[in-house]
Design a protein around this motif. Structure first.
Motif, PDB file in Angstrom:
ATOM      1  N   VAL A  20      12.482  -2.769   3.132  1.00 20.54           N
ATOM      2  CA  VAL A  20      11.907  -1.509   3.585  1.00 20.54           C
ATOM      3  C   VAL A  20      12.934  -0.384   3.452  1.00 20.54           C
ATOM      4  CG1 VAL A  20      11.154  -0.311   5.682  1.00 20.54           C
ATOM      5  CG2 VAL A  20      10.192  -2.550   5.107  1.00 20.54           C
ATOM      6  N   ASP A  21      12.469   0.791   3.005  1.00 21.85           N
ATOM      7  CA  ASP A  21      13.345   1.962   2.872  1.00 21.85           C
ATOM      8  C   ASP A  21      13.431   2.765   4.167  1.00 21.85           C
ATOM      9  OD1 ASP A  21      13.819   1.645  -0.028  1.00 21.85           O
ATOM     10  OD2 ASP A  21      11.681   2.095  -0.192  1.00 21.85           O
ATOM     11  N   TYR A  22      12.387   2.701   4.982  1.00 25.78           N
ATOM     12  CA  TYR A  22      12.366   3.452   6.239  1.00 25.78           C
ATOM     13  C   TYR A  22      11.662   2.639   7.309  1.00 25.78           C
ATOM     14  CZ  TYR A  22      10.535   6.424   9.907  1.00 25.78           C
ATOM     15  OH  TYR A  22      10.193   6.922  11.131  1.00 25.78           O
ATOM     16  N   ARG A  47       4.671   5.239   0.336  1.00 33.82           N
ATOM     17  CA  ARG A  47       4.346   6.637   0.115  1.00 33.82           C
ATOM     18  C   ARG A  47       5.149   7.149  -1.065  1.00 33.82           C
ATOM     19  NH1 ARG A  47       4.450   8.488   6.474  1.00 33.82           N
ATOM     20  NH2 ARG A  47       2.253   8.073   6.924  1.00 33.82           N
ATOM     21  N   LEU A  48       4.598   8.163  -1.723  1.00 39.75           N
ATOM     22  CA  LEU A  48       5.315   8.845  -2.795  1.00 39.75           C
ATOM     23  C   LEU A  48       6.093  10.004  -2.185  1.00 39.75           C
ATOM     24  CD1 LEU A  48       2.742   9.005  -5.730  1.00 39.75           C
ATOM     25  CD2 LEU A  48       5.006   7.944  -5.797  1.00 39.75           C
ATOM     26  N   ARG A  55       8.970   2.447   0.525  1.00 33.65           N
ATOM     27  CA  ARG A  55       8.315   1.450   1.390  1.00 33.65           C
ATOM     28  C   ARG A  55       8.716   1.696   2.838  1.00 33.65           C
ATOM     29  NH1 ARG A  55       7.939  -4.757  -0.347  1.00 33.65           N
ATOM     30  NH2 ARG A  55       6.672  -3.678  -1.918  1.00 33.65           N
ATOM     31  N   GLN A  56       7.713   1.769   3.694  1.00 30.89           N
ATOM     32  CA  GLN A  56       7.948   2.098   5.096  1.00 30.89           C
ATOM     33  C   GLN A  56       7.340   1.054   6.013  1.00 30.89           C
ATOM     34  OE1 GLN A  56       6.413   6.066   5.719  1.00 30.89           O
ATOM     35  NE2 GLN A  56       7.947   7.002   4.395  1.00 30.89           N
ATOM     36  N   ASN A 199       0.796   0.175  -3.631  1.00 29.12           N
ATOM     37  CA  ASN A 199       1.100   1.301  -4.512  1.00 29.12           C
ATOM     38  C   ASN A 199       0.090   2.441  -4.331  1.00 29.12           C
ATOM     39  OD1 ASN A 199       1.751   3.062  -6.568  1.00 29.12           O
ATOM     40  ND2 ASN A 199       2.009   1.463  -8.106  1.00 29.12           N
ATOM     41  N   PRO A 200       0.518   3.596  -3.795  1.00 26.99           N
ATOM     42  CA  PRO A 200      -0.424   4.691  -3.559  1.00 26.99           C
ATOM     43  C   PRO A 200      -0.893   5.386  -4.833  1.00 26.99           C
ATOM     44  CG  PRO A 200       1.808   5.397  -3.049  1.00 26.99           C
ATOM     45  CD  PRO A 200       1.887   3.935  -3.351  1.00 26.99           C
ATOM     46  N   ARG A 201      -0.235   5.107  -5.956  1.00 30.57           N
ATOM     47  CA  ARG A 201      -0.681   5.686  -7.230  1.00 30.57           C
ATOM     48  C   ARG A 201      -2.003   5.052  -7.684  1.00 30.57           C
ATOM     49  NH1 ARG A 201       5.018   4.978  -8.823  1.00 30.57           N
ATOM     50  NH2 ARG A 201       6.060   7.021  -8.908  1.00 30.57           N
ATOM     51  N   GLU A 202      -2.256   3.843  -7.235  1.00 26.68           N
ATOM     52  CA  GLU A 202      -3.458   3.115  -7.650  1.00 26.68           C
ATOM     53  C   GLU A 202      -4.634   3.507  -6.745  1.00 26.68           C
ATOM     54  OE1 GLU A 202      -6.041   1.667  -9.409  1.00 26.68           O
ATOM     55  OE2 GLU A 202      -4.254   0.710 -10.294  1.00 26.68           O
TER      56      GLU A 202
END
Length: 250
Positions: A20-22, A47-48, A55-56, A199-202
């Motif tokens: 996780v990044d956050y 999130r982008l 990744r949160q 993936n929020p792009r999808e």
């Protein structure tokens, strides 16, 4: 279905497990071996941010409350979402397109019907990994009775997606046991499926749903089922002893 599960890992360990990044370092959930719906649980989402996927890990209310709900009581009936109808149901269809998440768990409980009213609980857990990763959806709900900047004006909520269980006579012994235990199964994600699902792009949520349904039974074939302490039926009971292993299902 999934109506009670286990998450006893510390938030730092959970963040490390899922790269996780956050995560909210100021939020701490107590270790729990008996998590019921309508309580707070950790969820994973992406999130982008400045064009990069982040990744949160967040803390959410277990029981999805859609943005249009008049009050958060609707979440009591939406802690699980049937994957067969999620793309059409008003409660879930918007989240399926834009707000997909994952719900990490160390295992979950399911009850096998016995004679009369007796039911035997079983603890279902992964055999070779530390956690299960359930496919989920999330929503933000605004409480219009509060000022927008009030600390409790917004509610983050989640639901776990389910699918039909394998046939009770399935050739795989684990899948057969799961089919005899209950007719529903939470959808678990492998690591590659997790990346695609978050993936929020999808935006093709229905297509992703078909993909994870197709691999759901394969993921479940790596699980283990053991008898649990009947005391797990009371949500006030919460200790590792509830997971006691005393033999296989059949």
């Amino acid at each position: 279905m999934c109506g009670r599960y286990v998450m006893a890992m510390d938030i730092e360990d959970l963040a490390a497990e899922y790269e996780v990044d956050y995560f909210p370092e100021d939020r701490r959930l107590p270790a729990s071996w008996n998590i019921p719906p309508t309580t707070d649980v950790p969820i994973l989402l992406e999130r982008l941010i400045d064009g990069a996927l982040t990744r949160q890990l967040h803390i959410a209310h277990w029981g999805l409350v859609p943005r249009w709900a008049k009050d958060q009581g609707v979440g009591i009936r939406a802690f699980n979402a049937r994957s067969e109808t999620a793309a059409e149901k008003p409660t879930f269809r918007e989240a399926l397109t834009a707000r997909r998440c994952a719900v990490p768990a160390e295992g979950y409980f399911e009850w096998l019907k016995g004679t009369g009213t007796a039911k035997q609980p079983f603890y279902v857990r992964p055999t070779t990994t530390r956690t299960l990763t359930f496919a989920g959806l999330y929503e933000w709900w605004r409480d219009l009775s509060k000022e927008p900047d009030a600390p409790d004006a917004w509610l983050l909520s989640t639901t776990i997606l389910t699918m039909p269980a394998p046939a009770p006579d399935h050739e795989d012994p684990v899948l057969a046991e799961l089919g005899r235990l209950h007719d529903r199964l939470p959808i678990a994600l492998g690591r590659e499926a997790l990346k695609a699902w978050l993936n929020p792009r999808e935006k093709n949520g229905a297509g992703l749903l078909e993909m994870i349904r197709a691999q759901g039974h394969r993921e479940a074939s790596g699980w283990t089922l053991n008898r649990a302490d009947p005391a797990v039926g009371n949500v006030r009971n919460n200790s590792p002893e509830l997971l006691q292993e005393s033999g296989n299902l059949f």
